[in-house]
Design an enzyme around this catalytic site. Structure first.
Site, PDB file in Angstrom:
ATOM      1  CG  LEU A  12      -1.796  -1.251   1.361  1.00  0.00           C
ATOM      2  CD1 LEU A  12      -2.678  -1.142   2.597  1.00  0.00           C
ATOM      3  CD2 LEU A  12      -2.646  -1.462   0.114  1.00  0.00           C
ATOM      4  N   GLY A  40      -1.754   6.469  -2.135  1.00  0.00           N
ATOM      5  CA  GLY A  40      -2.911   6.416  -3.044  1.00  0.00           C
ATOM      6  C   GLY A  40      -3.938   5.397  -2.566  1.00  0.00           C
ATOM      7  CG  HIS A  41      -3.139   1.152  -2.262  1.00  0.00           C
ATOM      8  ND1 HIS A  41      -1.809   1.013  -2.528  1.00  0.00           N
ATOM      9  CD2 HIS A  41      -3.779   0.386  -3.182  1.00  0.00           C
ATOM     10  CE1 HIS A  41      -1.625   0.214  -3.546  1.00  0.00           C
ATOM     11  NE2 HIS A  41      -2.810  -0.186  -3.977  1.00  0.00           N
ATOM     12  CG  ASP A  60      -5.743   0.220 -11.963  1.00  0.00           C
ATOM     13  OD1 ASP A  60      -4.965  -0.356 -12.713  1.00  0.00           O
ATOM     14  OD2 ASP A  60      -5.414   0.628 -10.833  1.00  0.00           O
ATOM     15  CB  SER A  80       1.621   2.595  -9.854  1.00  0.00           C
ATOM     16  OG  SER A  80       1.771   1.225 -10.156  1.00  0.00           O
TER      17      SER A  80
HETATM   18  O1  PAF Z   1      -6.601  -2.859  -8.575  1.00  0.00           O
HETATM   19  C1  PAF Z   1      -6.130  -3.828  -7.958  1.00  0.00           C
HETATM   20  O2  PAF Z   1      -5.253  -3.704  -7.103  1.00  0.00           O
HETATM   21  C2  PAF Z   1      -6.621  -5.234  -8.288  1.00  0.00           C
HETATM   22  O3  PAF Z   1      -6.875  -5.376  -9.648  1.00  0.00           O
HETATM   23  C3  PAF Z   1      -7.846  -5.654  -7.469  1.00  0.00           C
HETATM   24  C4  PAF Z   1      -9.059  -4.781  -7.771  1.00  0.00           C
HETATM   25  C5  PAF Z   1      -7.513  -5.561  -5.978  1.00  0.00           C
HETATM   26  C6  PAF Z   1      -8.237  -7.099  -7.789  1.00  0.00           C
HETATM   27  O4  PAF Z   1      -7.193  -7.983  -7.490  1.00  0.00           O
END
Ligand code: PAF
Length: 279
Positions: free
Chosen positions: A33, A36-37, A151, A186
């Site tokens: 993480l 951003g997460h 994404d 990322s």
């Molecule tokens: O975006 C991500 O990190 C992955 O594609 C997800 C949504 C956790 C699915 O594994």
């Protein structure tokens, strides 16, 4: 913060949340993480009283020559960051827990949206994503789920899956988090060598230049796409695609909302980014 690692513990936790009347928002992640997460939790908090993150590096969404084995696994740091951010629970199963019958299981496929752009370049990737996300939705039964807009295609595909399969989950996007020089955050940025890291912000700079050209009245979309690809090649990227589309990933309508989406390799690292604008 509760760490849940098997299905029965998760189900018991979910039942208790339901009994208490609290809404649950899920933030699915593959761990490692970054800020951003953690920011995704802010959007989650706006839609539910209880936040749960999942951490699972999903083998189904990696191609045979992709980075599944070297994808960074940093569970202890991730748990510390989630605890600090006020997340109430984390579901972090191992592969045998999530896929007890192996990897050759029922798949969810979103046609067209799942086959274009990154789906064309990474065959099977989005089937892996939609399969694991449906599995997580079935297990966690969240009221809401939050995904990053970096994404963008993934987010659209998940929205389509939820619509088509009547999944009772409200899907929310969270704006892209960027480094001060513009590079979208990322986990894969850490693969970049110092030289590549210095070049990487040119990906977003190229999107901004194209947006500027569109705002200034540029209307020859194929020419602008070609110009963007050239610009990336000149900066030593190997572009996979650069497209100017509508926000639904369909054909662009001008005047209206546009989306510029890009994927490009820098050395061995595959980067994606996007920019929305209206003209
Ligand atoms: O975006 C991500 O990190 C992955 O594609 C997800 C949504 C956790 C699915 O594994």
């Amino acid at each position: 913060m509760q760490l849940l690692q098997d299905v029965s513990a998760l189900r018991a936790w979910r039942e208790a949340e339901r009994a208490s009347g609290r809404r649950v928002a899920l933030v699915p992640t593959m761990g490692n993480l970054h800020p951003g997460h953690i920011a995704l939790l802010d959007t989650a908090r706006a839609h539910a009283e209880t936040l749960i993150a999942s951490i699972f590096v999903n083998p189904l969404q990696f191609g045979p020559n992709e980075d599944f084995d070297r994808y960074p696994r940093t569970l202890d740091d991730d748990l510390a960051a989630l605890r600090k951010a006020g997340c109430q629970a984390v579901f972090a199963p191992d592969e045998a827990t999530l896929y007890p019958h192996g990897r050759d299981i029922t798949q969810v496929h979103v046609p067209e949206l799942g086959d274009m752009l990154c789906g064309a370049d990474r065959p099977g990737h989005f089937d892996g994503v939609t399969t694991v996300v449906s599995l997580l939705f079935n297990l966690v039964q969240p009221d809401a789920a939050v995904f990053g807009e970096k994404d963008y295609q993934q987010l659209q595909i998940i929205r389509r899956m939820v619509r088509d399969l009547h999944m009772p989950v409200a899907v929310h996007g969270h704006p892209i988090a960027r480094e001060p020089d513009g590079l979208a955050r990322s986990s894969r940025n850490q693969y970049l060598s110092p030289d590549e890291r210095a070049v990487a912000p040119k990906l977003y700079a190229t999107l901004r230049e194209l947006a500027e050209a569109l705002r200034a009245g540029g209307r020859d979309i194929p020419a602008l796409e070609t110009q963007g690809m050239e610009r990336l090649r000149h900066a030593c990227f190997s572009p996979v695609y650069l497209r100017i589309l509508g926000p639904d990933l369909g054909p662009p309508q001008v005047p209206g909302e546009l989306l510029i989406v890009v994927a490009a390799r820098l050395g061995n690292t595959r980067l994606i980014d996007n920019l929305r604008l209206s003209v």
